[in-house]
Motif scaffolding. Sequence first.
Motif, PDB file in Angstrom:
ATOM      1  N   HIS A  76       0.843  -1.198   0.000  1.00  0.00           N
ATOM      2  CA  HIS A  76       0.000   0.000   0.000  1.00  0.00           C
ATOM      3  C   HIS A  76       0.878   1.247   0.000  1.00  0.00           C
ATOM      4  CE1 HIS A  76       0.810   0.695   4.291  1.00  0.00           C
ATOM      5  NE2 HIS A  76       0.745  -0.610   4.384  1.00  0.00           N
ATOM      6  N   ASP A  77       0.300   2.371  -0.380  1.00  0.00           N
ATOM      7  CA  ASP A  77       0.990   3.664  -0.421  1.00  0.00           C
ATOM      8  C   ASP A  77       2.274   3.628  -1.253  1.00  0.00           C
ATOM      9  OD1 ASP A  77      -0.998   4.725   1.160  1.00  0.00           O
ATOM     10  OD2 ASP A  77       0.097   4.447   3.021  1.00  0.00           O
ATOM     11  N   GLY A  78       2.227   2.969  -2.405  1.00  0.00           N
ATOM     12  CA  GLY A  78       3.404   2.847  -3.240  1.00  0.00           C
ATOM     13  C   GLY A  78       3.639   4.002  -4.193  1.00  0.00           C
ATOM     14  N   TYR A  79       2.688   4.924  -4.287  1.00  0.00           N
ATOM     15  CA  TYR A  79       2.835   6.093  -5.150  1.00  0.00           C
ATOM     16  C   TYR A  79       3.981   6.962  -4.618  1.00  0.00           C
ATOM     17  CZ  TYR A  79      -0.206   7.302  -1.326  1.00  0.00           C
ATOM     18  OH  TYR A  79      -0.734   7.425  -0.061  1.00  0.00           O
ATOM     19  N   PRO A  80       4.532   7.890  -5.406  1.00  0.00           N
ATOM     20  CA  PRO A  80       5.717   8.643  -4.980  1.00  0.00           C
ATOM     21  C   PRO A  80       5.581   9.381  -3.651  1.00  0.00           C
ATOM     22  CG  PRO A  80       5.450   8.855  -7.330  1.00  0.00           C
ATOM     23  CD  PRO A  80       4.222   8.141  -6.824  1.00  0.00           C
ATOM     24  N   THR A  81       4.421   9.955  -3.344  1.00  0.00           N
ATOM     25  CA  THR A  81       4.269  10.635  -2.056  1.00  0.00           C
ATOM     26  C   THR A  81       4.379   9.634  -0.909  1.00  0.00           C
ATOM     27  OG1 THR A  81       2.885  12.319  -3.065  1.00  0.00           O
ATOM     28  CG2 THR A  81       2.739  12.106  -0.678  1.00  0.00           C
ATOM     29  N   GLY A  82       3.770   8.472  -1.072  1.00  0.00           N
ATOM     30  CA  GLY A  82       3.874   7.431  -0.052  1.00  0.00           C
ATOM     31  C   GLY A  82       5.295   6.930   0.097  1.00  0.00           C
ATOM     32  N   GLN A 140      20.723   7.622  -4.247  1.00  0.00           N
ATOM     33  CA  GLN A 140      20.116   8.064  -5.498  1.00  0.00           C
ATOM     34  C   GLN A 140      18.842   7.246  -5.712  1.00  0.00           C
ATOM     35  OE1 GLN A 140      22.702   8.722  -9.041  1.00  0.00           O
ATOM     36  NE2 GLN A 140      21.667   6.865  -9.719  1.00  0.00           N
ATOM     37  N   VAL A 141      17.770   7.899  -6.157  1.00  0.00           N
ATOM     38  CA  VAL A 141      16.474   7.248  -6.347  1.00  0.00           C
ATOM     39  C   VAL A 141      16.043   7.355  -7.804  1.00  0.00           C
ATOM     40  CG1 VAL A 141      14.041   7.207  -5.641  1.00  0.00           C
ATOM     41  CG2 VAL A 141      15.786   7.945  -4.027  1.00  0.00           C
ATOM     42  N   PRO A 159      17.311   9.527 -12.409  1.00  0.00           N
ATOM     43  CA  PRO A 159      17.867   9.427 -11.058  1.00  0.00           C
ATOM     44  C   PRO A 159      18.023  10.805 -10.404  1.00  0.00           C
ATOM     45  CG  PRO A 159      19.581   9.033 -12.686  1.00  0.00           C
ATOM     46  CD  PRO A 159      18.296   9.199 -13.436  1.00  0.00           C
ATOM     47  N   MET A 160      17.801  10.809  -9.083  1.00  0.00           N
ATOM     48  CA  MET A 160      17.957  12.028  -8.293  1.00  0.00           C
ATOM     49  C   MET A 160      18.363  11.643  -6.885  1.00  0.00           C
ATOM     50  SD  MET A 160      13.982  13.147  -7.497  1.00  0.00           S
ATOM     51  CE  MET A 160      13.529  13.309  -9.195  1.00  0.00           C
ATOM     52  N   PHE A 165      14.241  13.830  -3.977  1.00  0.00           N
ATOM     53  CA  PHE A 165      13.012  13.064  -4.161  1.00  0.00           C
ATOM     54  C   PHE A 165      12.006  13.388  -3.048  1.00  0.00           C
ATOM     55  CE2 PHE A 165      10.265   9.406  -3.546  1.00  0.00           C
ATOM     56  CZ  PHE A 165       9.894   9.072  -4.836  1.00  0.00           C
ATOM     57  N   ILE A 166      12.474  13.373  -1.805  1.00  0.00           N
ATOM     58  CA  ILE A 166      11.590  13.675  -0.671  1.00  0.00           C
ATOM     59  C   ILE A 166      11.054  15.097  -0.794  1.00  0.00           C
ATOM     60  CG2 ILE A 166      11.485  14.013   1.827  1.00  0.00           C
ATOM     61  CD1 ILE A 166      13.477  11.636   2.056  1.00  0.00           C
TER      62      ILE A 166
END
Length: 192
Positions: A76-82, A140-141, A159-160, A165-166
């Motif tokens: 669950h909550d796998g979208y980027p905000t999660g 790096q993400v 990549p960033m 990313f956060i």
Amino acid sequence: MTAGFMGSGHGASTVGATSGRKDRSRDEAAPCGPACGSETAVALIQCSRSLPLATRAVYTFARFPDAPVRHLTLHHDGYPTGAAWRFAAALRQGGNASTFLAAFVSSQPGAAPLAGADQAADADYRYLLTLVGRHVPRLQVECWRRLPGATSWQRRCGPMLLATFIQRFLPGDPLPMGSQPLPAACIMRTET
């Protein structure tokens, strides 16, 4: 259809009904009726049909000292905000870039190990976290998304650096109320 209480894990709860279709947005509202219990809903509880709430993701960690490659899945909550929220939770545990994998596993007790990233055929998002830099290790993400009904992955970002990313997907203070600020050793900077 089933009705019940559902939430995103970030403080908002909704009463909703799900039909199992994966082609509707998690924020798409549908008209409420007796099946949702709209007659008794209070102002803080929003009646909606939210799909999918279980946005699955695979997290791959590469080049870490204890595990050259490790794959985990969360359901669950796998979208980027999660994902940004999960990464911030791991950073709160302290340590440095080299110990991030252990902190992530510790902060995510529901994470299940996978032999390979392709084992999670139902995943909607995929993240690759790589430990880079020899003298100044940093994280790096990269992120990919699989659209409903598709079989291939599309690059979402990266990549960033992890801090970037956060900041991008969880702007402002990424920590829940009452938490300590991020340790200085965890904020990854580029080499100068």
